[in-house]
Write an enzyme that holds these catalytic residues in place. Structure first.
Site, PDB file in Angstrom:
ATOM      1  N   LYS A  87      14.583  29.482  71.200  1.00 10.30           N
ATOM      2  CA  LYS A  87      14.809  30.052  69.864  1.00 10.30           C
ATOM      3  C   LYS A  87      14.314  29.097  68.788  1.00 10.30           C
ATOM      4  O   LYS A  87      13.642  29.501  67.832  1.00 10.30           O
ATOM      5  CB  LYS A  87      16.304  30.367  69.662  1.00 10.30           C
ATOM      6  CG  LYS A  87      16.782  31.553  70.507  1.00 10.30           C
ATOM      7  CD  LYS A  87      18.307  31.729  70.493  1.00 10.30           C
ATOM      8  CE  LYS A  87      18.724  32.839  71.447  1.00 10.30           C
ATOM      9  NZ  LYS A  87      20.188  33.018  71.526  1.00 10.30           N
TER      10      LYS A  87
ATOM     11  N   ASP B   1      22.872  37.477  64.896  1.00 17.35           N
ATOM     12  CA  ASP B   1      23.103  37.959  66.261  1.00 17.35           C
ATOM     13  C   ASP B   1      23.768  39.344  66.248  1.00 17.35           C
ATOM     14  O   ASP B   1      23.846  40.010  67.278  1.00 17.35           O
ATOM     15  CB  ASP B   1      24.048  36.997  67.004  1.00 17.35           C
ATOM     16  CG  ASP B   1      23.325  36.149  68.041  1.00 17.35           C
ATOM     17  OD1 ASP B   1      22.252  36.565  68.505  1.00 17.35           O
ATOM     18  OD2 ASP B   1      23.851  35.072  68.381  1.00 17.35           O
TER      19      ASP B   1
ATOM     20  N   GLN C 220      25.641  29.975  70.313  1.00 12.84           N
ATOM     21  CA  GLN C 220      25.216  30.409  71.643  1.00 12.84           C
ATOM     22  C   GLN C 220      26.437  30.630  72.544  1.00 12.84           C
ATOM     23  O   GLN C 220      27.348  29.816  72.593  1.00 12.84           O
ATOM     24  CB  GLN C 220      24.271  29.354  72.255  1.00 12.84           C
ATOM     25  CG  GLN C 220      23.598  29.773  73.554  1.00 12.84           C
ATOM     26  CD  GLN C 220      22.645  30.959  73.409  1.00 12.84           C
ATOM     27  OE1 GLN C 220      22.097  31.195  72.340  1.00 12.84           O
ATOM     28  NE2 GLN C 220      22.464  31.719  74.467  1.00 12.84           N
TER      29      GLN C 220
HETATM   30  N1  GUN Z   1      24.191  34.424  75.179  1.00 13.09           N
HETATM   31  C1  GUN Z   1      23.492  35.370  75.844  1.00 13.09           C
HETATM   32  N2  GUN Z   1      22.788  36.131  74.991  1.00 13.09           N
HETATM   33  C2  GUN Z   1      23.048  35.673  73.759  1.00 13.09           C
HETATM   34  C3  GUN Z   1      22.624  36.045  72.455  1.00 13.09           C
HETATM   35  O1  GUN Z   1      21.853  36.997  72.248  1.00 13.09           O
HETATM   36  N3  GUN Z   1      23.123  35.315  71.428  1.00 13.09           N
HETATM   37  C4  GUN Z   1      23.974  34.282  71.616  1.00 13.09           C
HETATM   38  N4  GUN Z   1      24.430  33.634  70.550  1.00 13.09           N
HETATM   39  N5  GUN Z   1      24.407  33.908  72.807  1.00 13.09           N
HETATM   40  C5  GUN Z   1      23.942  34.598  73.871  1.00 13.09           C
END
Ligand code: GUN
Length: 295
Positions: free
Chosen positions: A53, A120, A97
């Site tokens: 990311k 998100d 995350q």
């Molecule tokens: N863990 C698995 N997928 C995601 C996501 O799309 N965002 C975040 N913050 N954590 C995750």
């Protein structure tokens, strides 16, 4: 013949579109989008995802901040960092995350994130707005799947869409998005999960099958209707001695036997995965422009 839905290529196109918009913002002296990511602990997969990311932010010209915290950080400390980022006008988007260590309440942390920075789309406010078909940030993986359906011009209206898996991150929002009065959308949706009786025969009635249950190779050819569109959200490392890394990536769908029955299918890797990051970047761009996604 089936179409392989190329999420890698589509995500590169979206990233170029975003990069062009950032270049324009820079020329005009506007606010450069800035994403902050909080990573707690040393989970290998989470480190890989967050690393990707941050790298993608650089690729499109965003600014990014990575806050790393030890696995034994207190909930209080993490909440304090979220509050600081909420209050920091330089930062447009914040992601924490998941998963978080067990001693930290995901609900408390998620609920503290300012909905305007929740790129998100995980906060109760934004999930609610998504369900109501109001402008909001749609979470990255479901948003990426909707974008693939749109860009590949896959008809969804009136189709039977079967979703396998009811996670908060993918299955549940996917079922809502596909049923909404939008395009893509307007599908008749069946949401299936671990307690569903005779899942295989329900899956076989799907015009569009979205698989997000997290079991490698779960969907076999006998579970898929001839001509179906199959979207595979799974991603798993399985040992493979022929690879230098010692593993290969596979999805929830047995691609080699399922693909010949499909009209279109996403591969793993290179399908849904890359779209997730492109969607997150897109949401961050909108947040920087103080906009939201309007279905
Ligand atoms: N863990 C698995 N997928 C995601 C996501 O799309 N965002 C975040 N913050 N954590 C995750």
């Amino acid at each position: 013949m089936f179409t392989t839905i190329n999420g890698k290529k589509t995500s590169e196109e979206i990233k170029s579109e975003i990069a062009a918009r950032v270049a324009k913002i820079k020329r005009e002296g506007g606010k450069i989008p800035h994403l902050a990511a909080i990573l707690v602990g040393n989970d290998g997969a989470s480190q890989t995802y967050v690393g990707a990311k941050v790298k993608s932010c650089e690729q499109v010209g965003f600014e990014s901040t990575l806050v790393r915290m030890d696995a034994d950080v207190t909930e209080e400390e993490l909440l304090r960092v979220v509050e600081d980022i909420n209050a920091n006008p330089e930062i447009d988007g914040l992601i924490v995350q998941l998963p978080l260590p067990k001693h930290i309440s995901v609900e408390k942390v998620t609920n503290l994130i300012k909905p305007e920075k929740d790129v998100d789309g995980f906060t109760p406010t934004n999930v609610g707005r998504m369900a109501l078909n109001w402008p909001t940030y749609v979470s990255a993986t479901p948003f990426g799947i909707m974008e693939l359906l749109k860009r590949y011009q896959i008809p969804t209206s009136g189709k039977h869409c079967v979703v396998i898996g009811r996670s908060h991150i993918v299955g549940s929002p996917m079922s809502i998005l596909m049923a909404r009065n939008t395009d893509p959308g307007n599908a008749t949706v069946t949401l299936t999960h671990s307690r569903t009786k005779d899942l295989a025969s329900i899956a076989k009635t799907a015009d569009i099958l979205i698989v997000a249950l997290g079991k490698p190779g779960f969907v076999t050819a006998d579970m898929v209707k001839e001509g179906a569109v199959v979207i595979d959200v799974g991603i798993h490392r399985v040992p493979d001695a022929s690879k230098k890394s010692g593993f290969k990536l596979v999805g929830d769908v047995l691609f080699d036997e399922v693909a010949p029955k499909c009209s279109a299918i996403t591969p793993v890797p290179g399908g849904v995965g890359p779209m997730t990051i492109a969607s997150l970047l897109y949401n961050t761009l909108l947040a920087a422009e103080q906009q939201v996604y309007r279905p």
